[in-house]
Design an enzyme around this catalytic site. Sequence first.
Site, short mmCIF file in Angstrom:
data_model
loop_
_atom_site.label_atom_id
_atom_site.label_comp_id
_atom_site.label_asym_id
_atom_site.label_seq_id
_atom_site.Cartn_x
_atom_site.Cartn_y
_atom_site.Cartn_z
N ASP A 279 79.18 38.21 70.74
CA ASP A 279 78.77 36.98 70.07
C ASP A 279 77.26 37.09 69.86
O ASP A 279 76.58 37.92 70.46
CB ASP A 279 79.16 35.74 70.90
CG ASP A 279 79.23 34.49 70.01
OD1 ASP A 279 78.62 34.49 68.91
OD2 ASP A 279 79.89 33.52 70.41
C1 BGC Z 1 79.38 31.56 67.45
C2 BGC Z 1 80.35 32.54 66.81
C3 BGC Z 1 79.87 32.93 65.44
C4 BGC Z 1 78.47 33.50 65.54
C5 BGC Z 1 77.89 33.94 64.21
C6 BGC Z 1 77.94 32.03 67.37
O1 BGC Z 1 77.08 30.99 67.68
O2 BGC Z 1 79.73 31.34 68.79
O3 BGC Z 1 81.63 31.96 66.75
O4 BGC Z 1 80.75 33.86 64.87
O5 BGC Z 1 77.62 32.48 66.07
O6 BGC Z 1 77.68 32.87 63.37
#
Ligand code: BGC
Length: 748
Positions: A279
């Site tokens: 993540d």
């Molecule tokens: C989220 C993810 C997301 C990523 C990119 C993170 O804050 O938890 O679900 O894919 O950001 O935007």
Amino acid sequence: MRNKLLALSLGVSFMALTGCQDGSATTGTKTETQEKDIFVGKPMSMEYEEEITKLISQMTLEEKAGMLHGTSMFATSGVPRLGIPELTMADGPLGIREEISRDSWAPAGWDNDFATYLPAGAGLSATWNPELAHTFGSVIGAEARERNKDVLLAPAFNIIRTPLGGRTYEYFSEDPFLNTQITVPYIVGVQEHDVAACIKHYAVNNQETNRGTVDVQMDERTLREIYLPAFEAAITDAHAYSVMGAYNRFRGDYLNENEYMLQNVLRDEWGFKGIVISDWAAIHSTVKALKAGADVEMGTPGPFNEFYFADPLIAAVKSGELAEEEVDKHVRRVLRLMYNIKSIDSTGRAKGARNTEEHFQEAYNIASESVVLLKNDKNVLPLNLEGVKSIAVIGDNATKKNALGGFGAGVKTKREVTPLEGLQNRLPESVKINHAQGYLERYSKTERAKFGDITLDGPVTIDELDPKLLEEAVNAAKNSDVAIIFAGSNRDYETEASDRASLDLPFGQQELIEKVMQANPNTIVVLIAGAPFDIEDISQKSSTLVWSWFNGSEGGNALADVLLGTVNPSGKLPWTMPKKLEDSPAHATNSFPGGETATYDEGILVGYRWFDTKNVEPLYPFGYGLSYTDFEFSNARLDKKEAYAGDETIQVSVDVKNTGDFDGKEVVQLYVSKLDSKVERAAQELKGFKKATVAKGATKTVTIDVPVKELAYYNMENNNWTVEPGTYTLKLGNSSRNILQEVTVQVK
Ligand code: BGC
């Protein structure tokens, strides 16, 4: 673990379940041979390994490192001289996110990055229709491909442990079986377009509070029975090509440094051959994370060369702390994924499509099966327009758009039909709409960082109604034959990165709803939200209650069609609506949100498992949703009388009669109880369901397959699944609290 899914889609003739605009019976029956198995994905091919070895042998260490970390917000580097492109990624659950700048979170400002806005996760799972989950995956996969994306950062399907969870709207369910049935076909649909699904967030990422640090603790049985089944099926059945390592920790280690989760479970047990992508900014080390099994580090704005898998990785190899072979192993996985989605040799790669009428129609189909009719005591719905000259349409949610909003990924779309527009589109001109905003979406000044401009300036509190808007709303209700209030929340209020503080309906809506109901006894209350709210009082006072979701580009049209009866509602709650927060297991056990550590004290008793086992009355139970027609279940029967062996599949059939005046769809739900178990069990567990279309007056036989191995519990004595011999009760109903038929089976 268990090849539980296949059995569900085979062995019965299969009705085409996609929604019909007119709400009528299905358009046709597909035969078994025509039916594609939406529960089985294409395994990763290992036929490119030699080519990959050759490529790696020609790469410099710096080139390798470039492939293992973000060198812009949503891509890693390629190696152009070797014909290796960047690996491009895009969020996410609601549709393909607008293009983000390469080096900041700001939108890139493109004018051609519009996409179809699809219903948020809770809406999709409320359809209880795996076929529509496949459709969803296929639409979003095609749109990702058309936008030149290699990896779709979806689906997101963490278990809904607390109704307060900020991402409840984005996730699917509190139940592992329903979760699995939606997740698997979704992934299959995505990957049919030569785009890798990145399943998220692996794993036990069930709260936003302290999400970057919280250490989650639970026993192995809880992990295996509740939190992992959908992830496992996503790998073993759908063959998802990538996995997103979550922010939080589990049993002490960050998920992206968690050897148990990334190596032992994901790769050794489940045979995962793809890549683990962190993540964003969820990597905390170089050597530990790589060795544990993280492959690609993504993150927030650079300097990208300072990421753990960038310069520090190069330095670790040069100092001898990390073997270059370890780096090669991760690069190999990235290249393997690239070959599998044909991004390296793009011959024959799918082309995709975006913003097509077909995609909007599919968004409509999903939305129209997701709406849940909670209460219809006076049969006000479907709205009979005879004699109706005017309708008051009240509430900020009548016009609120939710494709964008809050923190996290949304969709820039050219089409988002609001509830007001849906009614304008569908009502005859003879009916006058008296529109009143009713309440204002607003937040306290302390929340300005999160909510930007929609914060209060005056001395009022967020729950105070604006007297002028209230008066307008009451007058509109008084002066109309019917009033419809569109209340609930929105995607500013329900958002990633924070959990809600309470289940209270915000913005003074409770008072507004009461005053409008007093002004007009023919008031329909429509709640639009992605997560449970405290609506006990409203539910007692109103006769007509509808639940809808952040429901995509065509949400307003679908909702209007349900209200007017062109679509007969068939959505069912994918989670329990508690009477009060303290009734929910994580709150009853006082184990949310925890501090540095969150210990899931309710164990396996998540969601309805808790309510049913502890005899706590929910406001609306899991699986609940009414229809404009009535269904009778009868003649529940098994395919044989003798006891079943562990490798057999139990076939349960039941006759479903539509006894009312409308064609309709009913979800036959099968729950299993084992009363004399020697281990703790939930009172009942969902182990099968099927959505059937039944014309008025008709009877249809619905057959549900339950592989005996589905009855197993996770045995912590030998770390394996155990099927206890003896008697099981299979209960068939149309919600977890409305069991209509029972059969008992013997298992050898
Ligand atoms: C989220 C993810 C997301 C990523 C990119 C993170 O804050 O938890 O679900 O894919 O950001 O935007």
